[in-house]
Design an enzyme around this catalytic site. Structure first.
Site, PDB file in Angstrom:
ATOM      1  N   GLU A  46     -34.843   9.976 -41.399  1.00  0.00           N
ATOM      2  CA  GLU A  46     -35.865   9.545 -42.709  1.00  0.00           C
ATOM      3  C   GLU A  46     -35.768  10.796 -43.803  1.00  0.00           C
ATOM      4  O   GLU A  46     -35.740  10.604 -44.952  1.00  0.00           O
ATOM      5  CB  GLU A  46     -37.036   9.049 -42.237  1.00  0.00           C
ATOM      6  CG  GLU A  46     -36.878   7.774 -41.453  1.00  0.00           C
ATOM      7  CD  GLU A  46     -37.024   8.234 -39.996  1.00  0.00           C
ATOM      8  OE1 GLU A  46     -37.651   7.453 -39.143  1.00  0.00           O
ATOM      9  OE2 GLU A  46     -36.463   9.232 -39.547  1.00  0.00           O
ATOM     10  N   CYS A  69     -41.068   7.445 -36.581  1.00  0.00           N
ATOM     11  CA  CYS A  69     -42.262   8.084 -35.643  1.00  0.00           C
ATOM     12  C   CYS A  69     -43.544   8.073 -36.370  1.00  0.00           C
ATOM     13  O   CYS A  69     -43.642   8.075 -37.651  1.00  0.00           O
ATOM     14  CB  CYS A  69     -41.769   9.654 -35.185  1.00  0.00           C
ATOM     15  SG  CYS A  69     -41.622  10.832 -36.600  1.00  0.00           S
ATOM     16  N   SER A 162      -6.423  14.274  -5.880  1.00  0.00           N
ATOM     17  CA  SER A 162      -6.583  13.473  -6.839  1.00  0.00           C
ATOM     18  C   SER A 162      -6.048  13.818  -8.154  1.00  0.00           C
ATOM     19  O   SER A 162      -6.347  13.327  -9.257  1.00  0.00           O
ATOM     20  CB  SER A 162      -8.190  12.991  -6.963  1.00  0.00           C
ATOM     21  OG  SER A 162      -8.897  14.308  -7.442  1.00  0.00           O
ATOM     22  N   TRP A 164      -3.131  14.631 -10.749  1.00  0.00           N
ATOM     23  CA  TRP A 164      -3.947  13.908 -11.679  1.00  0.00           C
ATOM     24  C   TRP A 164      -3.605  12.225 -11.537  1.00  0.00           C
ATOM     25  O   TRP A 164      -2.268  12.099 -11.493  1.00  0.00           O
ATOM     26  CB  TRP A 164      -3.675  14.223 -13.292  1.00  0.00           C
ATOM     27  CG  TRP A 164      -4.327  15.530 -13.383  1.00  0.00           C
ATOM     28  CD1 TRP A 164      -3.495  16.626 -13.582  1.00  0.00           C
ATOM     29  CD2 TRP A 164      -5.752  16.042 -13.482  1.00  0.00           C
ATOM     30  NE1 TRP A 164      -4.386  17.729 -13.769  1.00  0.00           N
ATOM     31  CE2 TRP A 164      -5.527  17.386 -13.559  1.00  0.00           C
ATOM     32  CE3 TRP A 164      -6.754  15.140 -13.493  1.00  0.00           C
ATOM     33  CZ2 TRP A 164      -6.795  18.044 -13.976  1.00  0.00           C
ATOM     34  CZ3 TRP A 164      -8.130  16.104 -13.646  1.00  0.00           C
ATOM     35  CH2 TRP A 164      -8.018  17.435 -13.817  1.00  0.00           C
ATOM     36  N   ARG A 178     -18.363  12.996 -21.505  1.00  0.00           N
ATOM     37  CA  ARG A 178     -19.290  14.165 -21.048  1.00  0.00           C
ATOM     38  C   ARG A 178     -20.151  14.751 -22.210  1.00  0.00           C
ATOM     39  O   ARG A 178     -21.295  15.067 -22.022  1.00  0.00           O
ATOM     40  CB  ARG A 178     -18.397  15.012 -20.548  1.00  0.00           C
ATOM     41  CG  ARG A 178     -17.617  14.965 -19.164  1.00  0.00           C
ATOM     42  CD  ARG A 178     -17.023  16.001 -18.574  1.00  0.00           C
ATOM     43  NE  ARG A 178     -16.180  15.953 -17.312  1.00  0.00           N
ATOM     44  CZ  ARG A 178     -15.447  16.954 -16.746  1.00  0.00           C
ATOM     45  NH1 ARG A 178     -15.518  18.186 -17.444  1.00  0.00           N
ATOM     46  NH2 ARG A 178     -14.911  16.711 -15.643  1.00  0.00           N
TER      47      ARG A 178
END
Length: 360
Positions: A46, A69, A162, A164, A178
Site C-alpha cells: 500500500e 495492517c 536416485s 538422476w 525451494r
C-alpha cells in the site's frame, strides 16, 4: 484486483516471513499507483502504491490482495497511511489471518468513513500465501513434499541411487519451489546417501531457506556438505545435549535442537511448530526419503505434494514414494485432489493435495 495479484507474485521469493501482497490504486483516469511488498522490514504494498499515486490517491479506489495492517510491526500501520491519503474506497481480496489484524484493519478504515469491500478474488489471494495462513491459523508451516519419480512410482533404486530420475528442466523447476520456501527439510538417510547441498541455485533468488535435517539419533557426519559449506543447518534430534555426537556436530558448525521422541523419532508436529514459532517459517519444502515422507503423510502433516514423473521404469525392487506400513485395506487409503498437471521438459509435474477426509 487481478493486477494486484500479479504484483503480489513478484514477492514470491523475497517477502518471507511476511505475506506476499500487491496493491493497485485507481482514480477517474485509470491506474495512478501500484506497488507490491518486496521484503520484510521494507515498505508494504500500500505504501509503495501510495508513493507512486501521490496526490491522485485522494478520492481514489484501492485494490489490495490482503487486509491492510492496523498494528505497528517492522513498519507503521498501512491503515493510517490510507486514511491520511484520503482514499474513498478500498477493495480487499481477503482478511488478514494474523490475529494482530484479523478484521481490525477493515474496521478502522470503515470507522474513518472509507467504504470497504472484502472477498474479491479471495481464492486466488489465499493461494498466494498458503504458508502465512497456515502459520497464523494452525501454528505450523505449510508442508510441501516434492518427489521425483519414475512412471512406476519409484523414487530410488533399492541401493538408494536416485541421480538422476528426472531431467534438467524438472530439476530447474524444483529450484523455484525451494526459492519460495522458508525451510528445506530432509532426513539423515538422504544426507548419508547423497550428501546434498539443499540450496537455492536459480537466478533472481538472493535468500537461502533454512536447511533442516531430521536426525533422531545424530547419525549425520560432521563433514557433511550442509555443515561444512558454511551456509547453516539445523539438526532436529532426540539425543541429549551431553552426548558426544551432539558436541562434535555443534563444534563443526551445526545448530542442534532437541525434540521430544515419538516412537524413538523426532516428533514432527513439534518440529513444525518450532519452525513456525522460532523461525517464522511459512512454507516448508520437503525433499526426503520414503520413511520421512510417509511419516509426515501418516500424521496428516502434508499439505501439498508435487510429483515430477519421468518417462522411465525402475522396477519392483526400487523404493516407493511413501513408506506407509499401516495401510492394509482400501478403506485406509489416502485420497488426493489433483490441482494441476503440466509438462516440464520430458517429465510431467503433478500437483496434488491430500484429502484426509477419506480416512476419517
Amino acid at each position: 484486483m487481478s493486477r494486484a495479484l500479479q504484483l503480489a507474485e513478484q514477492g514470491l521469493w523475497s517477502t518471507d516471513p511476511n505475506p506476499r501482497v500487491g496493491c493497485v490504486i485507481v482514480d477517474d483516469t485509470g491506474v495512478c499507483g501500484e506497488g507490491w511488498h518486496q521484503r520484510a522490514g521494507q515498505a508494504h504494498a500500500e505504501i509503495n502504491a501510495l508513493r507512486q499515486a501521490g496526490k491522485s490517491a485522494l478520492g481514489a479506489t484501492v485494490y489490495i490482495t490482503l487486509e491492510p495492517c492496523s498494528h505497528h510491526g517492522r513498519t507503521p500501520p498501512c491503515c493510517d497511511a490510507l486514511k491520511e491519503a484520503g482514499v474513498r474506497r478500498i477493495v480487499v481480496a481477503m482478511q488478514d489471518p494474523n490475529p494482530l489484524v484479523s478484521g481490525e484493519g477493515i474496521a478502522r478504515l470503515e470507522q474513518a468513513g472509507i467504504a470497504v469491500q472484502s472477498g474479491l478474488l479471495q481464492a486466488q489471494a489465499v493461494e498466494l500465501n498458503p504458508g502465512f495462513i497456515s502459520r497464523m491459523q494452525k501454528h505450523r508451516p505449510w508442508v510441501r513434499v516434492k518427489l521425483g519419480v519414475s512412471l512406476d512410482g519409484r523414487t530410488a533404486m533399492h541401493s538408494g541411487e536416485s541421480q538422476w530420475i528426472t531431467g534438467p528442466e524438472a530439476r530447474h523447476d524444483v529450484q523455484r519451489l525451494r526459492a519460495r520456501s522458508s525451510a528445506i527439510l530432509t532426513g539423515s538417510g538422504t544426507v548419508l546417501h547423497d550428501d546434498p547441498n539443499m540450496t537455492v541455485r536459480i537466478e533472481g533468488a538472493d535468500r537461502q531457506p533454512l536447511r533442516v535435517v531430521v536426525d533422531s539419533l545424530l547419525s549425520m557426519p560432521a563433514d557433511a556438505r550442509m555443515i561444512t559449506d558454511g551456509k547453516g543447518v539445523l539438526i532436529a534430534t532426540t539425543v541429549e545435549e551431553d552426548d558426544e555426537r551432539y558436541a562434535e556436530l555443534s563444534a563443526a558448525g551445526a545448530r542442534i535442537h532437541r525434540f521430544h521422541s515419538a516412537a524413538g523419532k523426532v516428533d514432527l508436529l513439534e518440529l513444525l511448530r518450532y519452525l513456525a514459532d522460532a523461525h517464522e517459517c511459512n512454507e516448508v519444502h520437503v525433499e526426503a526419503g520414503s520413511v520421512l515422507c510417509g511419516t509426515l503423510l501418516a500424521r496428516r502433516l502434508v499439505d501439498e505434494i508435487v510429483i515430477y514423473m519421468a518417462p522411465v521404469i525402475m522396477g519392483s525392487d526400487a523404493r516407493g514414494m511413501f513408506h506407509l506400513p499401516g495401510i492394509e485395506v482400501m478403506e485406509q487409503k489416502i485420497g488426493v485432489v489433483i490441482s494441476d498437471i503440466r509438462k516440464v521438459g520430458s517429465d510431467w509435474r503433478i500437483s496434488a493435495r491430500p484429502d484426509y477426509t477419506e480416512t476419517e
